[in-house]
Design a protein around this motif. Structure first.
Motif, PDB file in Angstrom:
ATOM      1  N   LYS A  93      43.470  47.356  34.250  1.00 26.09           N
ATOM      2  CA  LYS A  93      42.602  47.151  35.468  1.00 26.09           C
ATOM      3  C   LYS A  93      41.420  46.316  35.115  1.00 26.09           C
ATOM      4  CE  LYS A  93      39.558  49.539  38.805  1.00 26.09           C
ATOM      5  NZ  LYS A  93      38.344  48.624  38.541  1.00 26.09           N
ATOM      6  N   HIS A  94      40.893  46.412  33.890  1.00 26.70           N
ATOM      7  CA  HIS A  94      39.813  45.537  33.673  1.00 26.70           C
ATOM      8  C   HIS A  94      39.993  44.479  32.765  1.00 26.70           C
ATOM      9  CE1 HIS A  94      40.266  48.389  30.591  1.00 26.70           C
ATOM     10  NE2 HIS A  94      39.734  47.749  29.694  1.00 26.70           N
ATOM     11  N   SER A  95      41.364  43.823  32.853  1.00 32.76           N
ATOM     12  CA  SER A  95      41.815  42.662  31.825  1.00 32.76           C
ATOM     13  C   SER A  95      41.159  41.512  31.882  1.00 32.76           C
ATOM     14  CB  SER A  95      43.212  42.541  32.054  1.00 32.76           C
ATOM     15  OG  SER A  95      44.259  43.793  31.432  1.00 32.76           O
ATOM     16  N   VAL A  96      40.778  41.071  33.188  1.00 33.46           N
ATOM     17  CA  VAL A  96      40.218  39.721  33.330  1.00 33.46           C
ATOM     18  C   VAL A  96      38.853  39.848  32.815  1.00 33.46           C
ATOM     19  CG1 VAL A  96      39.273  38.115  35.087  1.00 33.46           C
ATOM     20  CG2 VAL A  96      41.709  39.196  35.490  1.00 33.46           C
ATOM     21  N   SER A  97      38.196  40.922  32.829  1.00 39.25           N
ATOM     22  CA  SER A  97      36.868  40.972  32.524  1.00 39.25           C
ATOM     23  C   SER A  97      36.913  40.924  30.855  1.00 39.25           C
ATOM     24  CB  SER A  97      35.906  42.293  32.872  1.00 39.25           C
ATOM     25  OG  SER A  97      35.782  42.283  34.217  1.00 39.25           O
ATOM     26  N   THR A  98      37.868  41.642  30.537  1.00 41.08           N
ATOM     27  CA  THR A  98      37.982  41.857  28.884  1.00 41.08           C
ATOM     28  C   THR A  98      38.306  40.552  28.204  1.00 41.08           C
ATOM     29  OG1 THR A  98      39.048  44.123  28.918  1.00 41.08           O
ATOM     30  CG2 THR A  98      39.536  42.679  27.120  1.00 41.08           C
ATOM     31  N   ILE A  99      39.073  39.412  29.051  1.00 36.30           N
ATOM     32  CA  ILE A  99      39.230  38.309  28.468  1.00 36.30           C
ATOM     33  C   ILE A  99      37.826  37.552  28.659  1.00 36.30           C
ATOM     34  CG2 ILE A  99      40.796  36.124  28.700  1.00 36.30           C
ATOM     35  CD1 ILE A  99      42.796  38.195  29.424  1.00 36.30           C
ATOM     36  N   ALA A 143      45.592  45.083  37.841  1.00 38.72           N
ATOM     37  CA  ALA A 143      44.327  44.571  37.274  1.00 38.72           C
ATOM     38  C   ALA A 143      43.538  43.871  38.382  1.00 38.72           C
ATOM     39  CB  ALA A 143      44.654  43.389  36.204  1.00 38.72           C
ATOM     40  N   ASP A 144      42.171  44.102  38.256  1.00 38.25           N
ATOM     41  CA  ASP A 144      41.006  43.465  39.230  1.00 38.25           C
ATOM     42  C   ASP A 144      41.541  41.850  39.272  1.00 38.25           C
ATOM     43  OD1 ASP A 144      40.411  45.944  39.978  1.00 38.25           O
ATOM     44  OD2 ASP A 144      38.603  45.793  38.443  1.00 38.25           O
ATOM     45  N   VAL A 145      41.270  41.137  40.173  1.00 34.28           N
ATOM     46  CA  VAL A 145      41.183  39.743  40.250  1.00 34.28           C
ATOM     47  C   VAL A 145      43.043  39.326  40.144  1.00 34.28           C
ATOM     48  CG1 VAL A 145      40.861  37.457  39.460  1.00 34.28           C
ATOM     49  CG2 VAL A 145      39.068  39.336  39.425  1.00 34.28           C
TER      50      VAL A 145
END
Length: 760
Positions: free
Chosen positions: A374-380, A739-741
């Motif tokens: 879910k938070h993959s974009v924030s992680t990257i 994932a968000d976004v």
């Protein structure tokens, strides 16, 4: 000796389990690769074919997208590359007689392994409305059927055009051109299910949604962080680059919930040392809990900020935006929360920090372990924050390295396979071809499934791939596909998607990478773009699997003419006749491809596409600078008594293509329905090693999603985590869990419970 395809599905009721291995490749890898190749191709064909893989005058491996570099080995392939080539270059054939003997109900009951082992499809076939099996059909009739359905739609947006990462640049460019001339941006692709999160994060922060490093950069790095990736199985030739970097003094940090043999020790089969001993790769293994990566990198960023002289202040001041907001968020990072989210020790994180601070040239590599949450974009974005702090973008030996899976998935996106194209791309396309492309966004993979489910899409066309097996929420996806009026698959071999059809269905057999492609103007080649933005030619050398096969560009060109009719001014016949004509148009539409044909003629090894952050430290973002970001830290919440499941590949598969039933490195043999669970977690739930359990996922919609009969394997995973193979476990991934976004399916963080079941 060539072996016959299996007559029946192998029994997988009782997989054998031995100790996991601690090194990858070596002589066993050579033996397994050659054994698979000779079983499919025979000895002579194996030699003629494998010696052409990834050579400058040969064909690009249909497996992963790892680059080759300037100097090629005689054997420029890995074990799984050999298996991928063998699957395509097999001498086994699926003929009309096969389809006559196997009704759709029979195909639907077979495993993906059995279907794939039957061989290459030789004739176009058609499933009529009410029919119970595929039957031969002429190409003319096949294109007429497609035209009937597409022209009968109420809106072009009721059609979906899916692309697999195996599709060449030329075919991908034609497909998106046809779709937009037809009137839709519904161009879902396999990137939607894998690295869409990478592209979303990198486009926002750096301005280019691709990696910024080359092979030479890897070789020059001081520190390489490999996060959420298993190169020993998924990108084995990457191990050679890591070995070379280590020999030059680099250190490697591995961040993963599972120990992986390839990152422990690499036995390079091209060197005497590799065959005897090999090279240890990982200096520090951070066995992180699933989904804890953002918390880890946020804390590391706090610690870098706190370390005197650790921030490249000149780079931050000159080239970045948003530092103050980011720094405030990073300084609020909490040790206790991070330790809980990651499962790591304070000592391990501090060791990682010391390695980061000692490195001037740092590269972070990642794959699905970071992109499918879910938070993959924030992680990257948080990974990018770390590199920005250290000035590690646009510096030799440093940068971002999202490691792409399929061999041309990045090239397809470059060619315009994207449901949300830029205005600049559409303007250039329209000017070149005199068309008016739609400007509203189309459907990605998840939204395509939802549109089929809800009756908003009625025709599904797939250029390669295995959409049904690759997609999440298997039962929902299959039900959605069966609502279509027409499903069309351009394929080399059988897979599960051919057994899950709309009211009518077509399978259109096509040339593969290994096949010789001769058109009216003579012998042709296609091009691909690798994971590091290098574009090069691919030339097959084998006679096609049958005289009726058409190439992918020919299929798109003939379909386009059948659908659009004589009023289309696009020279589809010219494009089929000579692919150089396609490349001339690409050169005028896609930045970086100027003088496309001339550059390929000058250098058979190809050329690198421009990358502003890497080449000029120029960042084409909304702010004109590299952007720091400050998203709230997230990590999966797991109720007591539940586990967090990641879906993954075995060593005997590539994406949804299953080569065999073993996972040699993890000690699994003769079956795929296994779930890897930490011994302490298994004991707490009363599950002995060798017992059987149903995997049941839990999601906010309250729907029970169940994968029954998995053998429990006590395995050294991170506590609270489990792992099992896809596509068997895709049934557990809710369609709306994304994932968000990026809207990528969250296949790496599925909350499950284990219910003991009898062995099947």
């Amino acid at each position: 000796m060539v072996s016959k395809p299996p007559a029946d599905d192998p029994v997988q009721d009782a997989p054998q389990v031995t100790a996991a291995q601690h090194s990858a490749a070596g002589l066993p890898g050579v033996v397994h690769g050659l054994r698979a190749s000779t079983a499919q191709m025979g000895l002579g064909r194996t030699a003629r074919t494998l010696l052409r893989v990834n050579q400058k005058d040969g064909f690009d491996c249909p497996g992963c997208a790892w680059p080759e570099g300037g100097k090629r080995h005689l054997a420029e392939f890995c074990e799984n590359g050999a298996k991928a080539v063998a699957e395509e270059a097999t001498v086994r054939r699926v003929t009309p007689e096969f389809f006559a003997a196997h009704p759709l109900s029979d195909l639907a009951g077979r495993s993906g392994y059995w279907l794939g082992q039957q061989g290459r499809i030789t004739h176009p076939v058609y499933l009529p409305e009410g029919g119970d099996r595929y039957e031969p059909v002429s190409w003319e009739r096949a294109f007429a059927i497609i035209a009937e359905e597409l022209t009968a739609l109420d809106s072009p947006d009721e059609a979906l055009f899916y692309t697999s990462g195996r599709t060449s640049n030329e075919a991908a460019f034609l497909l998106q051109l046809f779709a937009r001339e037809f009137g839709t941006n519904n161009l879902p692709d396999c990137s939607n299910m894998c690295h869409e999160s990478s592209g979303s994060a990198l486009t926002e922060t750096l301005g280019v949604g691709k990696g910024s490093v080359s092979l030479d950069d890897l070789h020059q790095a001081d520190l390489i962080i490999v996060a959420g990736q298993n190169p020993g199985t998924n990108h084995p030739r990457m191990l050679t680059a890591l070995e070379k970097a280590k020999a030059a003094g680099a250190r490697i940090i591995s961040v993963n919930p599972l120990p992986e043999a390839g990152l422990e020790r690499f036995r390079n089969p091209q060197t005497a040392r590799g065959l005897v001993k090999g090279s240890a790769l990982t200096d520090l293994f951070l066995q992180i809990r699933i989904g804890g990566d953002q918390a880890l990198f946020r804390l590391l960023n706090k610690l870098v900020l706190d370390a005197e002289g650790a921030v490249d202040e000149e780079f931050v001041r000159t080239h970045t935006h948003g530092f103050e907001e980011f720094a405030a968020a990073a300084r609020a990072a909490d040790w206790d929360e991070t330790l809980a989210a990651t499962g790591l020790t304070r000592d391990a994180i501090e060791r990682a920090l010391r390695m980061i601070l000692a490195s001037r040239r740092t590269i972070v590599c990642w794959a699905m372990g970071l992109t499918q949450h879910k938070h993959s974009v924030s992680t990257i974005r948080e990974v990018v924050n770390l590199l920005l702090l250290r000035g590690a973008i646009g510096r030799p030996g440093a940068g971002v390295c999202p490691v792409r899976g399929h061999s041309n998935v990045q090239g397809d996106r470059t060619m315009g396979i994207f449901e949300r194209p830029s205005e600049a791309f559409l303007d250039a396309l329209d000017e070149e071809f005199g068309i008016t492309s739609p400007r509203h966004h189309g459907y990605d993979v998840v939204r395509s499934i939802q549109a089929l489910r809800d009756g908003r899409a009625k025709v599904f066309f797939a250029m390669g791939g295995n959409f049904v097996a690759a997609s999440p929420d298997t039962l929902v996806t299959e039900a959605a596909m069966r609502r279509a009026r027409l499903t069309v698959h351009v394929s080399t071999k059988l897979n599960r998607s051919h057994a899950v059809t709309g009211t009518r269905a077509l399978i259109l057999p096509t040339l593969g990478r290994t096949d010789r492609d001769v058109q009216a103007s003579g012998r042709q080649f296609v091009t691909v773009e690798d994971s590091m933005g290098l574009v090069h030619a691919s030339r097959g050398n084998l006679p096609p699997a049958g005289p009726l096969l058409l190439s992918e560009p020919a299929i798109v060109a003939r379909m386009a003419r059948a659908v659009l009719g004589p009023d289309s001014a696009t020279p589809w016949e010219e494009f089929e006749k000579d692919y150089a004509a396609i490349r001339d148009r690409i050169a005028r539409v896609v930045p970086g491809f100027e003088d496309f044909n001339e550059r390929l003629a000058a250098d058979p090894g190809g050329f690198a596409l421009p990358h502003a952050p890497r080449d000029e430290r120029r960042f084409p973002t909304a702010t004109g600078k590299a952007n720091f970001t400050a998203a709230p830290v997230e990590y999966p919440a797991v109720p007591e008594g539940r586990l967090l499941l990641q879906t993954l590949r075995s060593h005997d598969q590539y994406n949804t293509t299953v080569y065999g039933l073993d996972d040699r490195y993890r000690g699994i043999k003769g079956g795929r329905r296994v779930v890897l669970v930490h011994p302490d977690d298994a004991r707490e739930q009363g599950l002995a090693d060798g017992s059987y359990a149903d995997l049941v996922s839990e999601w906010t919609d309250g729907v029970e999603r169940r994968a029954p009969g998995f053998r429990v394997v006590h395995y050294p995973t991170a506590r609270g985590c489990a792992a099992a193979y896809y596509p068997e476990t895709n049934v557990l991934v809710p369609l709306d869990a994304t994932a968000d976004v990026s809207n990528t399916p969250a296949s790496k963080s599925v909350v499950i419970r284990l219910e003991q079941s009898p062995a099947e």
